[in-house]
Design an enzyme around this catalytic site. Structure first.
Site, short mmCIF file in Angstrom:
data_model
loop_
_atom_site.label_atom_id
_atom_site.label_comp_id
_atom_site.label_asym_id
_atom_site.label_seq_id
_atom_site.Cartn_x
_atom_site.Cartn_y
_atom_site.Cartn_z
N ASP A 48 18.15 -45.52 47.19
CA ASP A 48 18.42 -46.47 46.11
C ASP A 48 19.87 -46.34 45.66
O ASP A 48 20.32 -45.26 45.29
CB ASP A 48 17.49 -46.20 44.92
CG ASP A 48 17.74 -47.12 43.75
OD1 ASP A 48 16.99 -48.10 43.60
OD2 ASP A 48 18.70 -46.87 42.98
N TYR A 53 27.40 -48.49 41.03
CA TYR A 53 27.59 -47.06 41.27
C TYR A 53 28.87 -46.77 42.03
O TYR A 53 29.31 -45.63 42.08
CB TYR A 53 26.42 -46.48 42.07
CG TYR A 53 25.06 -46.60 41.44
CD1 TYR A 53 24.89 -46.99 40.12
CD2 TYR A 53 23.92 -46.33 42.19
CE1 TYR A 53 23.63 -47.11 39.56
CE2 TYR A 53 22.65 -46.44 41.64
CZ TYR A 53 22.51 -46.85 40.33
OH TYR A 53 21.26 -46.96 39.78
N LYS A 82 21.46 -53.26 43.99
CA LYS A 82 21.30 -54.05 42.78
C LYS A 82 22.51 -54.97 42.58
O LYS A 82 23.62 -54.64 43.00
CB LYS A 82 21.14 -53.13 41.56
CG LYS A 82 20.05 -52.09 41.76
CD LYS A 82 19.98 -51.10 40.60
CE LYS A 82 19.09 -49.93 40.96
NZ LYS A 82 19.76 -48.96 41.86
N HIS A 115 20.40 -55.73 38.18
CA HIS A 115 20.61 -54.42 37.58
C HIS A 115 20.32 -54.41 36.08
O HIS A 115 19.71 -53.49 35.56
CB HIS A 115 22.04 -53.95 37.84
CG HIS A 115 22.20 -52.47 37.81
ND1 HIS A 115 23.19 -51.80 38.49
CD2 HIS A 115 21.49 -51.50 37.19
CE1 HIS A 115 23.09 -50.50 38.30
NE2 HIS A 115 22.06 -50.30 37.49
#
Length: 300
Positions: A48, A53, A82, A115
């Site tokens: 994931d 990120y 996401k 997200h």
């Protein structure tokens, strides 16, 4: 040590998703690549990540190396990413998603999530996810950090129901109302930060339960997730922890211990978002992709 992580759930479109996977939040590209390789080496099948990120390129590299090193094919792995908050809106999502696939070195993802429910755009964003799904570039679609009101908004307009709602979920923050709503609507709850960012690992009540099974507190929490039918994605950048987190298939918590852990809920969220306030850039949060000092070493 090698584990057979074959526990899966069946999403509402029939796709099977591993119930335990690796999360890579707050990990740079180098660390994400290495963690993914370790995870695949030790039997993990689910990874994931997210554009926000800043490590999709590292995940993509780790995935390619891990597949080659372990004799695996892309279809053996369940990959989640996401939609970035700054990319939300119908056409913007479609335009920017291609870059995510490029960084991940794949032509599809297994699960694509919104997200955050950015005010004013999340319904248009959902429409874009439905388009991506129909094009075969995502095998399942869902949301993250959606409360009941915003999930209800999606359900009113969708032609494809969300398969997953990824939430902060751990013994001190169990989101019972949201979980019950998801259960009633055939949407799986997925736990991010299932160990509470480490905050719950020192809880004496959990330690007592862990000692009874000769397991760590983290292993007890992750086993509790599985027995409550929660998808869970603990993060680690240490090979020993990655393997330890997977060593949860040789014991089962009894009903009394499940109920005791259920009783620890104090609705304690670990992050700033409080009661799901989100307007695109709430106070104290920067709406930007996290940039790490190794980013230039990876394709953007």
């Amino acid at each position: 040590m090698n584990f057979k992580l074959d526990s899966t759930v069946t999403l509402n479109n029939g796709v099977k998703m591993p119930q335990l996977g690796l999360g890579v939040w707050k990990v740079n590209n180098t660390g994400a690549s290495q963690s993914v390789q370790w995870a695949l080496k030790h039997g993990y099948k689910a990874i994931d990540t997210a554009k926000q990120y800043g490590n999709e390129a590292g995940v993509g590299e780790g995935l390619q190396k891990g597949l080659a090193d372990n004799g695996l094919k892309r279809e053996d792995i369940f990959l989640t990413t996401k939609i970035f908050n700054g990319d939300q809106g119908y056409q913007s999502v479609l335009d920017n998603f291609e870059g995510q696939l490029k960084r991940l070195q794949t032509d599809y993802v297994d699960l694509l999530l919104i997200h955050w429910p950015v005010n004013g755009t999340y319904l248009e964003t959902w429409r874009a996810l439905e388009t991506i799904y129909k094009e075969g570039k995502a095998r399942a679609i869902g949301v993250s950090n959606f409360n009941i009101a915003r999930l209800s908004d999606i359900l009113k307009i969708c032609s494809i129901k969300p398969a997953v709602n990824q939430m902060e979920f751990h013994p001190l923050c169990q989101e019972e109302d949201i979980k019950n709503f998801c259960d009633d609507n055939n949407i799986y709850l997925e736990a991010w930060s299932p160990l509470g960012g480490g905050a719950v690992l020192g809880d004496s009540r959990l330690k007592t339960i862990a000692d009874k099974y000769n397991k760590s507190v983290a292993q007890v929490i992750l086993r509790w997730d599985l027995q409550r039918d929660i998808i869970t994605i603990p993060k680690s950048v240490h090979e020993a922890r990655i393997t330890q987190n997977a060593d949860i298939y040789d014991f089962e918590l009894n009903d009394d211990d499940i109920e005791e852990i259920n009783g620890l809920d104090v609705e304690k969220r670990s992050l700033w978002y409080g009661d799901f306030s989100w307007s695109g850039n709430p106070e104290g949060y920067v709406d930007s992709v996290e940039v790490w000092d190794d980013t230039d070493n990876f394709n953007k």
